[in-house]
Write a protein that holds these residues in place. Structure first.
Motif, PDB file in Angstrom:
ATOM      1  N   LEU A 124     -47.201 -64.763 -28.421  1.00  6.47           N
ATOM      2  CA  LEU A 124     -46.549 -65.958 -28.941  1.00  6.47           C
ATOM      3  C   LEU A 124     -45.112 -66.003 -28.446  1.00  6.47           C
ATOM      4  O   LEU A 124     -44.339 -65.059 -28.664  1.00  6.47           O
ATOM      5  N   LEU A 125     -44.761 -67.091 -27.744  1.00  5.96           N
ATOM      6  CA  LEU A 125     -43.409 -67.238 -27.226  1.00  5.96           C
ATOM      7  C   LEU A 125     -42.462 -67.575 -28.377  1.00  5.96           C
ATOM      8  O   LEU A 125     -42.620 -68.597 -29.052  1.00  5.96           O
ATOM      9  N   LYS A 126     -41.487 -66.719 -28.599  1.00  4.53           N
ATOM     10  CA  LYS A 126     -40.536 -66.908 -29.694  1.00  4.53           C
ATOM     11  C   LYS A 126     -39.225 -67.531 -29.213  1.00  4.53           C
ATOM     12  O   LYS A 126     -38.576 -68.275 -29.947  1.00  4.53           O
ATOM     13  N   TYR A 146     -38.782 -64.168 -24.875  1.00  9.05           N
ATOM     14  CA  TYR A 146     -39.065 -63.194 -25.927  1.00  9.05           C
ATOM     15  C   TYR A 146     -40.390 -63.572 -26.585  1.00  9.05           C
ATOM     16  O   TYR A 146     -40.570 -64.697 -27.047  1.00  9.05           O
ATOM     17  N   PHE A 147     -41.336 -62.612 -26.568  1.00 11.96           N
ATOM     18  CA  PHE A 147     -42.678 -62.850 -27.072  1.00 11.96           C
ATOM     19  C   PHE A 147     -43.003 -61.886 -28.202  1.00 11.96           C
ATOM     20  O   PHE A 147     -42.506 -60.760 -28.249  1.00 11.96           O
ATOM     21  N   LYS A 148     -43.921 -62.320 -29.061  1.00  8.34           N
ATOM     22  CA  LYS A 148     -44.565 -61.432 -30.026  1.00  8.34           C
ATOM     23  C   LYS A 148     -46.007 -61.243 -29.601  1.00  8.34           C
ATOM     24  O   LYS A 148     -46.757 -62.205 -29.457  1.00  8.34           O
ATOM     25  N   LEU A 149     -46.407 -59.993 -29.327  1.00  4.76           N
ATOM     26  CA  LEU A 149     -47.792 -59.716 -28.943  1.00  4.76           C
ATOM     27  C   LEU A 149     -48.722 -60.002 -30.119  1.00  4.76           C
ATOM     28  O   LEU A 149     -48.507 -59.514 -31.224  1.00  4.76           O
ATOM     29  N   THR A 152     -42.598 -73.740 -24.282  1.00  2.00           N
ATOM     30  CA  THR A 152     -41.615 -73.901 -25.347  1.00  2.00           C
ATOM     31  C   THR A 152     -41.944 -72.907 -26.447  1.00  2.00           C
ATOM     32  O   THR A 152     -43.102 -72.468 -26.585  1.00  2.00           O
ATOM     33  N   PRO A 153     -40.964 -72.509 -27.236  1.00  2.00           N
ATOM     34  CA  PRO A 153     -41.239 -71.586 -28.330  1.00  2.00           C
ATOM     35  C   PRO A 153     -42.366 -72.105 -29.221  1.00  2.00           C
ATOM     36  O   PRO A 153     -42.437 -73.294 -29.545  1.00  2.00           O
ATOM     37  N   GLY A 154     -43.256 -71.209 -29.566  1.00  3.24           N
ATOM     38  CA  GLY A 154     -44.430 -71.569 -30.333  1.00  3.24           C
ATOM     39  C   GLY A 154     -45.702 -71.587 -29.506  1.00  3.24           C
ATOM     40  O   GLY A 154     -46.811 -71.589 -30.058  1.00  3.24           O
ATOM     41  N   ASP A 155     -45.568 -71.578 -28.167  1.00 12.36           N
ATOM     42  CA  ASP A 155     -46.754 -71.554 -27.295  1.00 12.36           C
ATOM     43  C   ASP A 155     -47.400 -70.173 -27.326  1.00 12.36           C
ATOM     44  O   ASP A 155     -46.724 -69.143 -27.345  1.00 12.36           O
TER      45      ASP A 155
END
Length: 237
Positions: A53-55, A63-66, A35-38
């Motif tokens: 970080l899964l956004k 969509y992730f933030k490295l 889920t987003p936030g993982d």
């Protein structure tokens, strides 16, 4: 999937990652139950590993933030595996197993007891081989893809490829009935040759030994190829 393996094309210039292929999306939703936030473990093919970080996660994309990408992959095994081409289903499993164990050079070889029809299998398509290698990397948390070479003639391999492979490697021929047992815990560049179901024929064994390979065995039991390869790599390295 113990690692979200990223293709370099998944990365954007601003430090984000976008995944759109169904296989990885399904795994994220149904297996990881993300889920987003993982914060998930990721790695870039041919590069380092880290966290992202899964956004956003939808049916169309993840969509992730490295966050970090500084951990190197585990070291490879110092072995080039020459494997007589097994039956297609066994090939798929064996490629995944040896990739997970850290083999980075694989030659699939034709021998007398290899069915010629095996070379027509869809499992030998580059995209299928690539998929099995990816599964092995994801299992083991590795990012370095093995190189797979197809060698469809035993004699050309013997005369044209084997001398170069043995020039800087210790050649070990795994075959039932050899006088010496498989060595343990070696740490030198090695060429490991494993035959098909039924083994190499006598002429092939004679030629490989004459070329400089050392014969060895795993004991009195006759093992399936995928089991034998795993046991050999575990014992050798």
């Amino acid at each position: 999937m113990n690692l979200i393996l990223l293709d370099p094309n998944d990365l954007t210039d601003d430090g984000y990652v976008c995944i759109t292929d169904p296989r990885r999306l399904t795994h994220l939703r149904d297996v990881h139950r993300s889920t987003p936030g993982d914060l998930l473990t990721v790695g870039v093919q041919g590069g380092n590993m880290g966290k992202a970080l899964l956004k956003e996660l939808t049916a169309e994309r993840a969509y992730f933030k490295l966050e970090t990408l500084e951990e190197p992959p585990p070291p490879p095994l110092p072995v080039h595996l020459v494997l007589a081409l097994p039956r297609p289903r066994m090939l798929a499993r064996t490629l995944e197993h040896v990739t997970a164990l850290g083999v980075k050079e694989i030659t699939l070889l034709h021998t007398k007891r290899v069915e010629k029809s095996y070379w027509q299998s869809p499992e030998l398509r580059p995209d299928k081989i690539h998929q099995h290698l990816l599964l092995g990397l994801e299992q083991a948390r590795d990012t370095q893809l093995p190189i797979v070479t197809l060698s469809k003639g035993f004699r050309p391999f013997l005369e044209q490829q084997l001398p170069g492979l043995l020039s800087q490697r210790r050649g070990l021929l795994a075959h039932p009935g050899m006088p010496n047992a498989c060595p343990r815990n070696i740490n030198e560049p090695t060429l490991l040759l494993v035959g098909p179901e039924g083994g190499f024929i006598n002429w092939e064994v004679e030629q490989l030994l004459a070329a400089g390979c050392e014969g060895m065995h795993l004991g009195p039991r006759i093992l399936r190829v995928e089991t034998a390869v795993t046991a050999l790599l575990s014992r050798l390295f």
